[in-house]
Design a protein around this motif. Structure first.
Motif, PDB file in Angstrom:
ATOM      1  N   GLN A  48       9.937   5.621 -10.550  1.00  0.00           N
ATOM      2  CA  GLN A  48      10.602   4.984 -11.681  1.00  0.00           C
ATOM      3  C   GLN A  48      12.121   5.028 -11.529  1.00  0.00           C
ATOM      4  O   GLN A  48      12.815   4.066 -11.914  1.00  0.00           O
ATOM      5  CB  GLN A  48      10.168   5.651 -12.982  1.00  0.00           C
ATOM      6  N   ALA A  49      12.633   6.110 -10.967  1.00  0.00           N
ATOM      7  CA  ALA A  49      14.080   6.187 -10.740  1.00  0.00           C
ATOM      8  C   ALA A  49      14.541   5.079  -9.797  1.00  0.00           C
ATOM      9  O   ALA A  49      15.580   4.438 -10.020  1.00  0.00           O
ATOM     10  CB  ALA A  49      14.447   7.557 -10.180  1.00  0.00           C
ATOM     11  N   ALA A  50      13.770   4.852  -8.747  1.00  0.00           N
ATOM     12  CA  ALA A  50      14.111   3.783  -7.801  1.00  0.00           C
ATOM     13  C   ALA A  50      14.013   2.415  -8.466  1.00  0.00           C
ATOM     14  O   ALA A  50      14.870   1.542  -8.244  1.00  0.00           O
ATOM     15  CB  ALA A  50      13.199   3.857  -6.587  1.00  0.00           C
ATOM     16  N   MET A  51      13.023   2.225  -9.292  1.00  0.00           N
ATOM     17  CA  MET A  51      12.862   0.944  -9.976  1.00  0.00           C
ATOM     18  C   MET A  51      13.989   0.717 -10.983  1.00  0.00           C
ATOM     19  O   MET A  51      14.446  -0.418 -11.181  1.00  0.00           O
ATOM     20  CB  MET A  51      11.505   0.893 -10.671  1.00  0.00           C
ATOM     21  N   ARG A  52      14.443   1.799 -11.618  1.00  0.00           N
ATOM     22  CA  ARG A  52      15.559   1.650 -12.550  1.00  0.00           C
ATOM     23  C   ARG A  52      16.830   1.204 -11.834  1.00  0.00           C
ATOM     24  O   ARG A  52      17.640   0.450 -12.399  1.00  0.00           O
ATOM     25  CB  ARG A  52      15.785   2.955 -13.321  1.00  0.00           C
ATOM     26  N   LYS A  53      16.999   1.648 -10.601  1.00  0.00           N
ATOM     27  CA  LYS A  53      18.150   1.186  -9.822  1.00  0.00           C
ATOM     28  C   LYS A  53      18.061  -0.315  -9.574  1.00  0.00           C
ATOM     29  O   LYS A  53      19.070  -1.035  -9.644  1.00  0.00           O
ATOM     30  CB  LYS A  53      18.241   1.949  -8.504  1.00  0.00           C
ATOM     31  N   LEU A  54      16.855  -0.772  -9.254  1.00  0.00           N
ATOM     32  CA  LEU A  54      16.669  -2.214  -9.084  1.00  0.00           C
ATOM     33  C   LEU A  54      16.966  -2.944 -10.393  1.00  0.00           C
ATOM     34  O   LEU A  54      17.584  -4.017 -10.402  1.00  0.00           O
ATOM     35  CB  LEU A  54      15.245  -2.515  -8.628  1.00  0.00           C
ATOM     36  N   ARG A 110       4.098   5.541  -5.573  1.00  0.00           N
ATOM     37  CA  ARG A 110       4.115   5.504  -7.045  1.00  0.00           C
ATOM     38  C   ARG A 110       3.138   6.515  -7.625  1.00  0.00           C
ATOM     39  O   ARG A 110       3.446   7.199  -8.610  1.00  0.00           O
ATOM     40  CB  ARG A 110       3.769   4.092  -7.510  1.00  0.00           C
ATOM     41  N   ALA A 111       1.950   6.601  -7.030  1.00  0.00           N
ATOM     42  CA  ALA A 111       0.947   7.536  -7.527  1.00  0.00           C
ATOM     43  C   ALA A 111       1.328   8.989  -7.256  1.00  0.00           C
ATOM     44  O   ALA A 111       1.114   9.867  -8.098  1.00  0.00           O
ATOM     45  CB  ALA A 111      -0.403   7.234  -6.880  1.00  0.00           C
ATOM     46  N   ALA A 112       1.926   9.239  -6.090  1.00  0.00           N
ATOM     47  CA  ALA A 112       2.252  10.610  -5.700  1.00  0.00           C
ATOM     48  C   ALA A 112       3.513  11.131  -6.376  1.00  0.00           C
ATOM     49  O   ALA A 112       3.611  12.318  -6.709  1.00  0.00           O
ATOM     50  CB  ALA A 112       2.405  10.693  -4.179  1.00  0.00           C
ATOM     51  N   LYS A 113       4.496  10.229  -6.582  1.00  0.00           N
ATOM     52  CA  LYS A 113       5.790  10.657  -7.115  1.00  0.00           C
ATOM     53  C   LYS A 113       6.263   9.675  -8.199  1.00  0.00           C
ATOM     54  O   LYS A 113       7.222   8.925  -8.006  1.00  0.00           O
ATOM     55  CB  LYS A 113       6.816  10.749  -5.992  1.00  0.00           C
ATOM     56  N   ALA A 163       0.829  -1.204   0.000  1.00  0.00           N
ATOM     57  CA  ALA A 163       0.000   0.000   0.000  1.00  0.00           C
ATOM     58  C   ALA A 163       0.865   1.257   0.000  1.00  0.00           C
ATOM     59  O   ALA A 163       0.550   2.249  -0.683  1.00  0.00           O
ATOM     60  CB  ALA A 163      -0.929   0.003   1.212  1.00  0.00           C
ATOM     61  N   GLU A 164       1.972   1.223   0.738  1.00  0.00           N
ATOM     62  CA  GLU A 164       2.880   2.370   0.780  1.00  0.00           C
ATOM     63  C   GLU A 164       3.563   2.570  -0.574  1.00  0.00           C
ATOM     64  O   GLU A 164       3.691   3.708  -1.047  1.00  0.00           O
ATOM     65  CB  GLU A 164       3.932   2.159   1.860  1.00  0.00           C
TER      66      GLU A 164
END
Length: 260
Positions: free
Chosen positions: A243-249, A235-238, A229-230
């Motif tokens: 996406q930047a964090a997901m690209r790091k993953l 994801r919706a707010a920022k 949920a967090e």
């Protein structure tokens, strides 16, 4: 939530989450119809829960019609339908047309086809419950697998549409969105297994217990991993930061040899 004597159909119930759901709801006194493409597994689970096995492919037009007709013949009425079966096929842009077609059929269209056959009867008879096993991938994304991400987003979207359209007319809809679960799908996820287990990978039984609580609470979104949920809210707010964090993953996966 009194399930004593209720007629419940669970697809993909031969293994994993579906099997755990069958055991959990049978323990509450429900009459369970067990469906799976693995006929031997469906028969075995039905024997374990004193249920009724209806093997077959619940994603196809003919398969879901046969399942619902047979289940109604055995139960008299279907009170709860768990559209639980799912597949993870194809990776990256190399995913084939066949992979896309199978993912769409099982992960999205199976829910549509079941609802077409169930909802009209429920509207006439006073109601019913439709439960979609989607995934946190349907709220967020699944690195490496566009087929899984897209079709699970579709499953969440269809469940939401169904709830909005029929929720005030007696049809209750729940959408289950777990993250990592200790199933064969997780074991087969290769370099993605560590990422999927970053938040504790739950047992199928723990997921089934979360489903019970969510149904009792009347929750549309059932999140066995509360942290989802967090992530969803962030994801919706920022979206750009998400996406930047997901690209790091993704970079970490690329370095581990899982680039697609």
């Amino acid at each position: 939530m009194d399930l004593q004597g209720k007629g419940i159909v669970i697809t993909g119930a031969g293994h994993g989450i579906g099997r755990a759901l069958a055991h959990r709801f049978a323990a509450e006194g429900a009459r369970v119809v067990v469906n799976d493409v693995d006929a031997d597994a469906a028969i075995a689970v039905a024997s374990e829960v004193d249920g009724y096995a209806v093997p077959g492919d619940a994603a196809t037009e003919d398969g879901v019609q046969a399942l619902i007709d047979t289940a109604r013949g055995h139960l008299g009425a279907i009170d709860v339908y768990f559209a639980n079966a799912g597949v993870s096929v194809g990776a990256g842009l190399e995913a084939s047309e066949e992979d896309w077609a199978k993912a769409i059929e099982v992960n999205t269209m199976a829910h549509v086809r079941a609802a077409r056959r169930l909802v009209p009867d429920w509207l006439e008879s006073g109601g019913g419950t439709f439960v979609v096993t989607a995934s946190a991938a349907g709220l967020l994304t699944m690195l490496g697998s566009p087929t899984y991400s897209v079709t699970k987003h579709g499953a969440v979207a269809f469940a939401e549409w169904l709830s909005i359209t029929y929720g005030d007319r007696g049809v209750t809809v729940h959408c289950v969105c777990p993250q990592g679960v200790q199933t064969q799908m997780l074991d087969d996820s290769g370099v993605f297994k560590e990422m999927l287990s970053r938040d504790t990978a739950l047992t199928p039984e723990q997921v089934a217990e979360s489903v019970m609580r969510g149904m009792a609470d009347g929750s549309f979104l059932i999140l066995p991993h509360p942290e989802a949920a967090e992530y969803y809210a962030y994801r919706a707010a920022k979206p750009d930061k998400w996406q930047a964090a997901m690209r790091k993953l993704q970079q970490g996966i690329d370095e581990a040899g899982g680039a697609r």
